[in-house]
Design a protein around this motif. Structure first.
Motif, PDB file in Angstrom:
ATOM      1  N   PHE B 280       0.818  -1.214   0.000  1.00 58.45           N
ATOM      2  CA  PHE B 280       0.000   0.000   0.000  1.00 58.45           C
ATOM      3  C   PHE B 280       0.849   1.261   0.000  1.00 58.45           C
ATOM      4  O   PHE B 280       0.501   2.253   0.626  1.00 58.45           O
ATOM      5  N   ASN B 281       1.991   1.191  -0.644  1.00 62.32           N
ATOM      6  CA  ASN B 281       2.856   2.360  -0.743  1.00 62.32           C
ATOM      7  C   ASN B 281       2.820   2.872  -2.189  1.00 62.32           C
ATOM      8  O   ASN B 281       3.653   2.538  -3.018  1.00 62.32           O
ATOM      9  N   ILE B 282       1.805   3.691  -2.454  1.00 65.23           N
ATOM     10  CA  ILE B 282       1.579   4.192  -3.804  1.00 65.23           C
ATOM     11  C   ILE B 282       2.791   4.984  -4.312  1.00 65.23           C
ATOM     12  O   ILE B 282       3.212   4.835  -5.454  1.00 65.23           O
ATOM     13  N   GLY B 283       3.361   5.788  -3.425  1.00 67.40           N
ATOM     14  CA  GLY B 283       4.504   6.625  -3.802  1.00 67.40           C
ATOM     15  C   GLY B 283       5.660   5.784  -4.304  1.00 67.40           C
ATOM     16  O   GLY B 283       6.227   6.053  -5.365  1.00 67.40           O
ATOM     17  N   ALA B 284       6.017   4.719  -3.555  1.00 64.64           N
ATOM     18  CA  ALA B 284       7.136   3.873  -3.957  1.00 64.64           C
ATOM     19  C   ALA B 284       6.822   3.159  -5.265  1.00 64.64           C
ATOM     20  O   ALA B 284       7.683   3.026  -6.143  1.00 64.64           O
ATOM     21  N   GLY B 285       5.578   2.699  -5.420  1.00 59.46           N
ATOM     22  CA  GLY B 285       5.171   2.053  -6.671  1.00 59.46           C
ATOM     23  C   GLY B 285       5.365   2.992  -7.847  1.00 59.46           C
ATOM     24  O   GLY B 285       5.928   2.605  -8.881  1.00 59.46           O
ATOM     25  N   SER B 286       4.928   4.238  -7.695  1.00 58.14           N
ATOM     26  CA  SER B 286       5.087   5.215  -8.766  1.00 58.14           C
ATOM     27  C   SER B 286       6.554   5.491  -9.053  1.00 58.14           C
ATOM     28  O   SER B 286       6.940   5.698 -10.207  1.00 58.14           O
ATOM     29  N   ALA B 287       7.371   5.493  -7.984  1.00 61.57           N
ATOM     30  CA  ALA B 287       8.800   5.744  -8.176  1.00 61.57           C
ATOM     31  C   ALA B 287       9.416   4.629  -9.025  1.00 61.57           C
ATOM     32  O   ALA B 287      10.195   4.909  -9.947  1.00 61.57           O
ATOM     33  N   VAL B 288       9.063   3.360  -8.753  1.00 60.81           N
ATOM     34  CA  VAL B 288       9.591   2.261  -9.571  1.00 60.81           C
ATOM     35  C   VAL B 288       9.081   2.392 -11.007  1.00 60.81           C
ATOM     36  O   VAL B 288       9.808   2.127 -11.969  1.00 60.81           O
ATOM     37  N   ALA B 289       7.824   2.829 -11.143  1.00 57.21           N
ATOM     38  CA  ALA B 289       7.282   3.033 -12.482  1.00 57.21           C
ATOM     39  C   ALA B 289       8.123   4.064 -13.242  1.00 57.21           C
ATOM     40  O   ALA B 289       8.383   3.904 -14.443  1.00 57.21           O
ATOM     41  N   MET B 290       8.577   5.094 -12.551  1.00 53.49           N
ATOM     42  CA  MET B 290       9.434   6.087 -13.203  1.00 53.49           C
ATOM     43  C   MET B 290      10.774   5.472 -13.615  1.00 53.49           C
ATOM     44  O   MET B 290      11.326   5.804 -14.661  1.00 53.49           O
ATOM     45  N   VAL B 291      11.279   4.558 -12.753  1.00 48.35           N
ATOM     46  CA  VAL B 291      12.528   3.869 -13.097  1.00 48.35           C
ATOM     47  C   VAL B 291      12.334   3.057 -14.384  1.00 48.35           C
ATOM     48  O   VAL B 291      13.169   3.088 -15.296  1.00 48.35           O
ATOM     49  N   LEU B 292      11.201   2.350 -14.473  1.00 49.09           N
ATOM     50  CA  LEU B 292      10.900   1.566 -15.681  1.00 49.09           C
ATOM     51  C   LEU B 292      10.870   2.477 -16.905  1.00 49.09           C
ATOM     52  O   LEU B 292      11.411   2.148 -17.972  1.00 49.09           O
ATOM     53  N   PHE B 293      10.262   3.619 -16.723  1.00 43.13           N
ATOM     54  CA  PHE B 293      10.184   4.597 -17.800  1.00 43.13           C
ATOM     55  C   PHE B 293      11.568   5.033 -18.255  1.00 43.13           C
ATOM     56  O   PHE B 293      11.860   5.115 -19.443  1.00 43.13           O
ATOM     57  N   ALA B 294      12.430   5.297 -17.273  1.00 39.82           N
ATOM     58  CA  ALA B 294      13.790   5.728 -17.582  1.00 39.82           C
ATOM     59  C   ALA B 294      14.533   4.633 -18.338  1.00 39.82           C
ATOM     60  O   ALA B 294      15.257   4.907 -19.302  1.00 39.82           O
ATOM     61  N   ILE B 295      14.340   3.371 -17.923  1.00 41.69           N
ATOM     62  CA  ILE B 295      15.007   2.260 -18.604  1.00 41.69           C
ATOM     63  C   ILE B 295      14.540   2.182 -20.055  1.00 41.69           C
ATOM     64  O   ILE B 295      15.338   1.999 -20.977  1.00 41.69           O
ATOM     65  N   LEU B 296      13.233   2.353 -20.271  1.00 39.23           N
ATOM     66  CA  LEU B 296      12.692   2.316 -21.629  1.00 39.23           C
ATOM     67  C   LEU B 296      13.325   3.394 -22.499  1.00 39.23           C
ATOM     68  O   LEU B 296      13.733   3.143 -23.636  1.00 39.23           O
ATOM     69  N   LEU B 297      13.410   4.603 -21.952  1.00 39.85           N
ATOM     70  CA  LEU B 297      13.993   5.705 -22.713  1.00 39.85           C
ATOM     71  C   LEU B 297      15.452   5.422 -23.038  1.00 39.85           C
ATOM     72  O   LEU B 297      15.910   5.640 -24.158  1.00 39.85           O
ATOM     73  N   LEU B 298      16.180   4.918 -22.032  1.00 40.80           N
ATOM     74  CA  LEU B 298      17.589   4.592 -22.222  1.00 40.80           C
ATOM     75  C   LEU B 298      17.744   3.541 -23.318  1.00 40.80           C
ATOM     76  O   LEU B 298      18.595   3.666 -24.208  1.00 40.80           O
ATOM     77  N   PHE B 299      16.880   2.510 -23.275  1.00 42.35           N
ATOM     78  CA  PHE B 299      16.943   1.464 -24.284  1.00 42.35           C
ATOM     79  C   PHE B 299      16.708   2.035 -25.678  1.00 42.35           C
ATOM     80  O   PHE B 299      17.451   1.753 -26.622  1.00 42.35           O
ATOM     81  N   LEU B 300      15.689   2.869 -25.803  1.00 39.34           N
ATOM     82  CA  LEU B 300      15.379   3.454 -27.109  1.00 39.34           C
ATOM     83  C   LEU B 300      16.547   4.290 -27.615  1.00 39.34           C
ATOM     84  O   LEU B 300      16.914   4.251 -28.787  1.00 39.34           O
ATOM     85  N   PHE B 301      17.133   5.046 -26.689  1.00 35.99           N
ATOM     86  CA  PHE B 301      18.261   5.902 -27.042  1.00 35.99           C
ATOM     87  C   PHE B 301      19.407   5.059 -27.589  1.00 35.99           C
ATOM     88  O   PHE B 301      19.918   5.296 -28.682  1.00 35.99           O
ATOM     89  N   ILE B 302      19.790   4.021 -26.830  1.00 32.61           N
ATOM     90  CA  ILE B 302      20.886   3.146 -27.256  1.00 32.61           C
ATOM     91  C   ILE B 302      20.535   2.464 -28.572  1.00 32.61           C
ATOM     92  O   ILE B 302      21.335   2.412 -29.502  1.00 32.61           O
ATOM     93  N   TYR B 303      19.303   1.980 -28.653  1.00 32.83           N
ATOM     94  CA  TYR B 303      18.874   1.252 -29.846  1.00 32.83           C
ATOM     95  C   TYR B 303      19.035   2.100 -31.093  1.00 32.83           C
ATOM     96  O   TYR B 303      19.602   1.676 -32.089  1.00 32.83           O
ATOM     97  N   PHE B 304      18.505   3.322 -31.033  1.00 29.58           N
ATOM     98  CA  PHE B 304      18.534   4.139 -32.241  1.00 29.58           C
ATOM     99  C   PHE B 304      19.917   4.711 -32.512  1.00 29.58           C
ATOM    100  O   PHE B 304      20.300   4.921 -33.647  1.00 29.58           O
ATOM    101  N   ARG B 305      20.687   4.982 -31.451  1.00 25.01           N
ATOM    102  CA  ARG B 305      22.024   5.498 -31.633  1.00 25.01           C
ATOM    103  C   ARG B 305      22.950   4.458 -32.263  1.00 25.01           C
ATOM    104  O   ARG B 305      23.738   4.732 -33.144  1.00 25.01           O
ATOM    105  N   TRP B 306      22.816   3.224 -31.789  1.00 23.49           N
ATOM    106  CA  TRP B 306      23.790   2.185 -32.069  1.00 23.49           C
ATOM    107  C   TRP B 306      23.371   1.277 -33.179  1.00 23.49           C
ATOM    108  O   TRP B 306      24.000   1.179 -34.206  1.00 23.49           O
ATOM    109  N   ILE B 307      22.256   0.593 -32.900  1.00 24.59           N
ATOM    110  CA  ILE B 307      21.896  -0.504 -33.783  1.00 24.59           C
ATOM    111  C   ILE B 307      21.451   0.030 -35.135  1.00 24.59           C
ATOM    112  O   ILE B 307      21.862  -0.471 -36.173  1.00 24.59           O
ATOM    113  N   VAL B 308      20.663   1.087 -35.119  1.00 28.26           N
ATOM    114  CA  VAL B 308      20.184   1.616 -36.377  1.00 28.26           C
ATOM    115  C   VAL B 308      21.333   2.180 -37.194  1.00 28.26           C
ATOM    116  O   VAL B 308      21.403   2.009 -38.406  1.00 28.26           O
ATOM    117  N   LYS B 309      22.276   2.816 -36.503  1.00 29.95           N
ATOM    118  CA  LYS B 309      23.433   3.356 -37.203  1.00 29.95           C
ATOM    119  C   LYS B 309      24.271   2.219 -37.787  1.00 29.95           C
ATOM    120  O   LYS B 309      24.690   2.265 -38.938  1.00 29.95           O
TER     121      LYS B 309
END
Lengths: 282, 312
Positions: B280-309
């Motif tokens: 029942f810790n909504i704040g902590a749940g949302s914080a992990v959700a933000m971490v997931l979001f950051a990982i997704l962005l990082l993955f997309l960044f690496i993917y398009f920078r590296w693999i597509v190039k």
């Protein structure tokens, strides 16, 4: 034997074995789901390794119990309602919106047509917390209609994108005749675009239906009152309440699976097009 | 000129009204929740506070992120997530590629096979997870009983509830993360049709002339596959990896329904749920959700920078 011949024969054998392998791993779970749902609890417990179903011992008790004692007749009605309303709204709004993005000139057109796909990135589990908080706060959470709005938000962007790609392939000239004859834009959509887009609309409708019918997470988090449960929500509830009676869970699983597989069987062509053109979130 | 201006104006107004419903729904149910999630992650909110007014108080802090990053489970969860996501994505693509190669070409029952192979993907997730749990069950499951009855196994294997399994492979002792492997195998089973459909479509668009030319030059079937088919599929395979990676890392339903995140299968999405609705810790749940979001962005960044190039 030449290398060509040798390899061709090896490939032929590998292909047959491979196809058999895939057929077994794909079909077996469905087979087992159906077979188990027709067995009695005793049969399942006494002979768990019996792969066959004795025709003389076919037993419909599980279906009876699930439908009338565990409330599934209600869940079927709820799921049907939720899915059909979602499809109707999604197809209507996506047709109108897709037309606007394809044919009308306005500022932000490019932005609109690309940003709709960003929704692909958003995990459902990230959306569920804030929506849960807001709707709990407003005491609106336990509602089938709020659930429909959530499904609409999940399906609309993809539906709009799919229809936009299709509308772009239609020649503009055919619309001019209608416009010159004094049709409004809505008239053009209704009289010209919709009749020409029947296959694309079918794909979108099937895709949306599948998402709404299969959805688990939001139904699980939002619905508290058993009278409002969708089928997926109901199956989870059932699985949590019966421990050994797997035949009940399997009967419930058959009920939630069969409609979607039957739809798929009849409209495979459209569904496959829907899956590949818009891709699918899943 | 004036006429044209007003026509354009009219058109824009019409477009606005035609897109307004979609815009509102997506704003309210996708964009707003993401922003609201960021807000929640910066506030100490428990599930009990949902009906109070404290939700809107301006008392932001990083306390949730401290809790999340300080959790001893944090790094193991990231590693499990990585293993699950990469394993599940690659397995589903390999199975999809294999199935597409098998079905490509003419044989009786081809249409039927193609239809059948898509079934795992379109069947409801609750039905297929419960069916697999039942099949794999150590007490009631058909797979374990068959294996024990035929002497293949001496005792049943709890595929979905045991964390590690000791394996003896020709004298080498290997510790297999059993439940995690089972979940990845399920992931491969359920999502291979997605790769299958795309690869099959691509295979059918490779011109026959390429194969004929190679045959004339004396290339054997395996050589033709390696030198023609695979390079032709490179783009679709890497696009598939992108999509599968994003959707697998975002996936919650499958693991939740198979194992509830027990026995070493706790991935980041399950952790979000555990914090928010288990503790029942909504704040902590949302914080992990933000971490997931950051990982997704990082993955997309690496993917398009590296693999597509790399591919150009």
């Amino acid at each position: 034997m030449s290398r060509e011949h040798l390899e061709t024969n090896i490939i032929r054998i590998l292909r047959i074995l491979g196809i058999i392998f895939f057929i077994i791993i794909v079909a077996f779970p469905f087979y087992w789901m159906i077979v188990s749902s027709f067995k009695s609890l005793e049969e399942l417990l006494m002979r768990p390794a019996n792969l066959w179903l004795d025709i003389r011992k076919i037993n419909f008790n599980a279906y009876y119990e699930v439908l009338f004692e565990h409330g599934f007749s209600r869940y079927i009605a709820n799921s049907t309602y939720v899915s059909i309303i979602t499809v109707a709204l999604s197809v209507t709004l996506a047709t109108v919106g897709g037309y606007a993005v394809t044919r009308l000139r306005f500022r932000g057109q490019a932005f609109m047509s690309y940003s709709i796909l960003i929704i692909y990135m958003f995990p459902a589990i990230v959306l569920v917390i804030p929506l849960y908080v807001v709707f709990s706060h407003m005491a609106l959470r336990d509602s089938i209609h709020v659930l429909i709005l959530v499904y609409l938000a999940q399906t609309l962007p993809v539906a709009l994108y799919m229809l936009r790609s299709y509308f772009q392939t239609l020649p503009v000239e055919i619309e001019y005749a209608g416009l010159i004859d004094g049709c409004s834009r809505m008239g053009v959509i209704w009289r010209i675009i919709i009749p020409l887009s029947a296959p694309a609309l079918a794909s979108v409708a099937l895709y949306t239906f599948m998402i709404a019918w299969n959805e688990f997470l939001f139904a699980f988090m939002f619905l508290d009152t058993p009278e409002k449960f969708t089928l997926s929500r109901g199956v989870v509830q059932l699985a949590g309440s019966v421990h050994l009676s797997k035949q009940l869970v399997m009967a419930a699983s058959v009920m939630v699976t069969v409609p979607i597989l039957v739809l798929f069987l009849f409209f495979e062509r459209y569904l496959v097009r829907g899956l590949t053109s818009g891709a699918m979130k899943g | 000129m004036v006429n044209r201006q007003s026509l354009l104006h009219q058109e824009a107004r019409l477009a606005f009204w035609m897109l307004a419903p979609t815009f509102i729904v997506v704003m309210a149910f996708v964009v707003f929740p993401v922003i609201w999630n960021l807000w929640l992650s910066l506030k100490p909110v428990s599930l009990g506070a949902l009906r109070g007014t404290s939700l809107f108080e301006f008392n932001l802090s990083l306390v949730n992120f401290h809790k999340v990053f300080g959790d001893p489970d944090f790094v193991p969860i990231l590693l499990t997530t990585l293993f699950y996501t990469v394993g599940g994505s690659i397995l589903s693509i390999i199975l999809g590629l294999t199935a597409a190669l098998l079905v490509h070409g003419e044989f009786p029952g081809r249409g039927l096979c193609r239809g059948l192979f898509i079934a795992p993907y379109i069947a409801p997730v609750v039905a297929v997870t419960f069916t697999w749990s039942f099949i794999l069950d150590p007490q009631l499951g058909v797979l374990n009983w068959l294996a024990v009855n035929t002497g293949l196994l001496t005792q049943p294997i709890p595929f979905l509830s045991q964390r590690w399994m000791e394996l003896d492979i020709t004298g080498m002792r290997v510790r297999l993360p059993l439940a995690l492997t089972s979940v990845i195998l399920f992931e491969g089973w359920r999502y291979f049709p997605f790769a299958f459909l795309f690869i099959l479509a691509r295979l059918q668009s490779i011109p026959d002339e390429l194969y004929h030319a190679a045959s004339v030059d004396g290339a054997s079937p395996f050589q033709r596959f390696y030198n023609i088919t695979l390079p032709q599929l490179a783009t679709v395979l890497s696009t598939l990896f992108l999509f599968r990676f994003i959707w697998t890392i975002n996936k919650f339903d499958d693991i939740f329904l198979l194992t509830r995140g027990h026995a070493g299968t706790k991935v980041i999405t399950i952790k979000i749920y555990d914090y928010a609705f288990g503790e029942f810790n909504i704040g902590a749940g949302s914080a992990v959700a933000m971490v997931l979001f950051a990982i997704l962005l990082l993955f997309l960044f690496i993917y398009f920078r590296w693999i597509v190039k790399e591919m150009r």
